[in-house]
Design an enzyme around this catalytic site. Structure first.
Site, PDB file in Angstrom:
ATOM      1  N   GLU A 494       2.269  -3.142  -1.005  1.00  0.00           N
ATOM      2  CA  GLU A 494       3.111  -3.347  -2.197  1.00  0.00           C
ATOM      3  C   GLU A 494       4.583  -3.069  -1.884  1.00  0.00           C
ATOM      4  O   GLU A 494       5.468  -3.716  -2.426  1.00  0.00           O
ATOM      5  CB  GLU A 494       2.626  -2.476  -3.359  1.00  0.00           C
ATOM      6  CG  GLU A 494       1.214  -2.790  -3.852  1.00  0.00           C
ATOM      7  CD  GLU A 494       1.003  -4.249  -4.252  1.00  0.00           C
ATOM      8  OE1 GLU A 494       1.974  -4.916  -4.650  1.00  0.00           O
ATOM      9  OE2 GLU A 494      -0.144  -4.740  -4.153  1.00  0.00           O
ATOM     10  N   HIS A 497       6.335  -6.125  -0.680  1.00  0.00           N
ATOM     11  CA  HIS A 497       6.856  -6.982  -1.759  1.00  0.00           C
ATOM     12  C   HIS A 497       8.192  -6.428  -2.275  1.00  0.00           C
ATOM     13  O   HIS A 497       9.143  -7.173  -2.512  1.00  0.00           O
ATOM     14  CB  HIS A 497       5.870  -7.015  -2.933  1.00  0.00           C
ATOM     15  CG  HIS A 497       4.662  -7.879  -2.710  1.00  0.00           C
ATOM     16  ND1 HIS A 497       4.742  -9.181  -2.276  1.00  0.00           N
ATOM     17  CD2 HIS A 497       3.335  -7.626  -2.904  1.00  0.00           C
ATOM     18  CE1 HIS A 497       3.519  -9.694  -2.194  1.00  0.00           C
ATOM     19  NE2 HIS A 497       2.654  -8.770  -2.560  1.00  0.00           N
TER      20      HIS A 497
END
Length: 710
Positions: A494, A497
């Site tokens: 994550e 991202h």
């Protein structure tokens, strides 16, 4: 949606040439006194600092510092403000002579709507207060309706068409501006702008209906099934939630050691449901009708425009070649699982779909003795965050600092706000970390763009704001939060991202950060998984939270090798899902029902038998967000694998390579064709075979670890 562009893609690169050389003070700032080291902010022993007062009069600020959002009613106010602003921008766009300013106005229009829609998209799923969630849902719906109207506003489209038709003007545009103008035009065209009024209205109606069907289908994928408790043997009933005379089955119980429990859960949870079946069939038919109405052969042709793959033929070729390469390895994996099942359950040795996840896990544990409990003490959340901070600092010159929040800025007291700061460029943006479980919070790990970055009219840069959402367990009071290896890898994923969002500092919000092709968007996050599995990286932060002892190298090697056990069968399952998705969104009318297609594809591509009366496709929630694009995860993994092996495997802290990665792949957001970004990084053209080879070579065992363990 044209004006929302990539808004919904929850997922920035130096500010582009336009801002290079800008002094650090502009858009950046010196280290703030309200910042503290990132690791300590995530240590449970550290109390969350008292929130700062909001305005001058001590009033609360709103969510994410947006003044209107101090209460649910504020969404109406924020929405009205955005709609008012968008009306003025539409008039301005229609009256401005063709030129770069036209693209700037379109981007402002996109930004004014996205700033509310993106934020509302997060709040509607994650806010603990139902009133906030409901207000956000309403705002999403209202802005969505406005967007559909704008998508078919002929006068608005004409202003863009005039620009693109004027060769003198287009030849003077820089590549990013030209691409953004073309992307806006593409969004108009897929909404049917070129059709007559009657067909345009039909396109709008279809879009609205598709949106409703998507929401209904998504809800249906999560609804538990109930069964009369007397149908199940008494000794397994306790595994399911009792409701009077019924048992509620809310999932597949894939990790349960009892074969009968997994079989019952599979057959009950995946039992066909007429209402959900009707929704799926109407959704597929509506998507196909819309695609054909606006001039595409199939929905897949429409969805794959602008991606790395470009068209369904390439996707089909990629999946077929990959399946071919995996076939023998998958067969071997299934044979190993079958032997293990025979050993543990001699009376029933046929391998079934509910066995795959369980027995592959048993084989991993038996062969490599991977007990997550042995690893957790080395992966405290604070240590992992310091590890990320250290990696980004060495690779990209970026540091993460925890920043004190104002009262009303966050939605739960355990949310932490991180400032992302570059050593020379200053403050790049903010990451809100919503990491812990709480009632009514979705149990999923994901990244949301709350505000996209862009160059504002006054020359300042609008800083990106994102949320990282995880589902970590709450630790005991006074103890740090300990992560399993899987949780640690998800955190790195994550954060990949988030860095894309921070470094995709494009001039235009429409293509900022992760607003890019779906099959490229997962590359930065999957690449981070390779870093998370490299001992040189892990050794920098993995320390036992009590003794300070480093994690032994052979434990990291065994963990990495264990992931390759049955990995071919796991990948084959992903290929099956991707093929199914392509067929559903391919040529219509479909030759058979969605369940018959499932049965046929499962037996042909996956290899384990279809179970009568089940309809797995009705739980396939990715058909909503990844319609015709489920292959993206495999293709992104192939690119990440190539980038890792060629650029970082030799030295994961190589600053020059980190800068090249930022310059070639992260900096452009969606402002450059994805395949050109990959070619720029790898410095070569790629064939379908290259993608397949990259995925298959990852399955090979590391000889050194194998010998050491033997």
């Amino acid at each position: 949606s044209a004006m929302l562009g990539g808004c919904r893609r929850a997922l920035p690169a130096a500010l582009g040439r336009a801002l290079r050389g800008r002094p650090a003070g502009q858009g950046g700032r010196a280290v703030s006194t309200s910042w503290c080291p990132v690791g300590t902010a995530f240590d449970a022993k550290q109390q969350q600092p008292q929130p700062l007062r909001g305005g001058a009069a001590g009033r609360d600020t709103g969510l994410f510092g947006v003044p209107e959002l101090s209460c649910p009613e504020g969404f109406q106010e924020a929405q009205n403000k955005a709609l008012q602003e968008s009306e003025q921008l539409v008039q301005k766009a229609c009256s401005t002579p063709p030129g770069p300013e036209t693209v700037m106005i379109f981007d402002q229009l996109s930004d004014s709507l996205c700033r509310v829609a993106d934020l509302a998209d997060f709040v509607k799923v994650a806010h603990p207060d139902f009133a906030f969630r409901e207000a956000a849902e309403e705002a999403c719906r209202n802005i969505g309706t406005v967007v559909e109207k704008l998508n078919t506003d002929v006068e608005l489209c004409q202003s863009l068409r005039r620009l693109l038709a004027d060769e003198t003007v287009t030849s003077s545009l820089d590549p990013e501006t030209r691409r953004v103008a073309e992307l806006f035009m593409f969004d108009f065209e897929i909404s049917g702008i070129h059709l007559d009024e009657e067909k345009r209205k039909k396109a709008v109606d279809l879009n609205v209906r598709i949106l409703d069907l998507c929401n209904e289908f998504l809800i249906g994928t999560h609804i538990p099934n109930k069964i009369d408790k007397h149908v199940l043997p008494e000794h397994i009933r306790y595994n399911f939630t009792a409701e009077g005379n019924y048992l509620r089955v809310a999932g597949l119980h894939a990790d349960c050691p009892d074969d009968l429990v997994r079989e019952a859960a599979y057959k009950i949870f995946l039992h066909s449901n007429a209402q959900q079946l009707a929704r799926l069939e109407e959704l597929l038919v509506s998507r196909n009708s819309l695609a054909q109405l606006v001039g595409y052969d199939t929905f897949a042709h429409r969805a794959l425009q602008g991606t790395m793959a470009k068209n369904p033929e390439t996707v089909r070729q990629f999946l077929e070649k990959l399946s071919e390469q995996l076939s023998k390895r998958t067969q071997r994996d299934f044979e190993m699982m079958t032997k293990m099942k025979m050993k543990l359950n001699p009376h029933n040795s046929m391998l079934m779909p509910w066995d795959h996840p369980y027995y592959s896990g048993v084989l991993r544990a038996e062969r490599y003795n991977i007990d997550p409990g042995l690893y957790c003490p080395f992966f405290s959340l604070g240590a992992c965050m310091e590890g990320l901070n250290s990696l980004f600092s060495q690779l990209l010159g970026i540091s993460l600092y925890a920043e004190q929040t104002k009262r009303g800025e966050i939605w739960s007291e355990d949310v932490r706000k991180l400032a992302v700061v570059h050593e020379t460029e200053g403050l790049l943006g903010y990451i809100y970390c919503d990491f812990f479980q709480r009632p009514d919070k979705p149990h999923q790990d994901c990244h949301f763009t709350v505000r996209g970055g862009r160059l504002k009219e006054n020359g300042e840069y609008q800083l990106p704001v994102v949320v990282l959402m995880l589902s970590l367990p709450n630790s005991a009071r006074g103890a740090p939060t300990l992560l399993s290896p899987g949780m640690m890898e998800n955190l790195f994923h994550e954060m990949g991202h988030a860095m894309h969002s921070m470094l995709g500092r494009t001039r235009y919000q429409h293509v900022t950060g992760t607003r890019c092709a779906t099959d490229f968007a997962e590359v930065p996050s999957i690449l981070m998984e390779y870093f998370a599995n490299d001992y040189r990286v892990v050794n920098q932060f993995a320390r036992h939270y009590k003794t300070g002892q480093p994690l032994p190298k052979n434990m990291v090697s065994r963990l990495c090798e264990s992931k390759k056990v049955c990995a071919a069968a796991d990948m084959q399952l992903q290929v099956f899902y991707a093929v199914l998705d392509q067929i559903y969104h391919g040529k219509h009318p479909l030759k058979k029902s969605t369940t018959e297609i499932l049965k046929e594809t499962q037996e042909k591509v996956y290899g384990l038998p279809y179970v009568p009366n089940t309809a797995w496709q009705l739980r396939f929630s990715h058909l909503v967000g990844y319609g015709a694009k489920y292959y993206s995860y495999l293709m992104s993994r192939a690119v990440a694998s190539m980038v890792w092996k060629q650029c970082f495997a030799q030295n994961p802290f190589d600053r020059a390579m980190g800068e090249r990665y930022r310059r070639e792949m992260l900096a452009h957001g969606g402002g450059k064709e994805p395949m050109l970004m990959v070619q720029g990084m790898l410095q070569k053209s790629l064939s379908v075979e290259d993608f397949v080879d990259a995925l298959v070579s990852d399955l090979d065992h590391d000889f050194e670890t194998f010998i050491m363990d033997s």
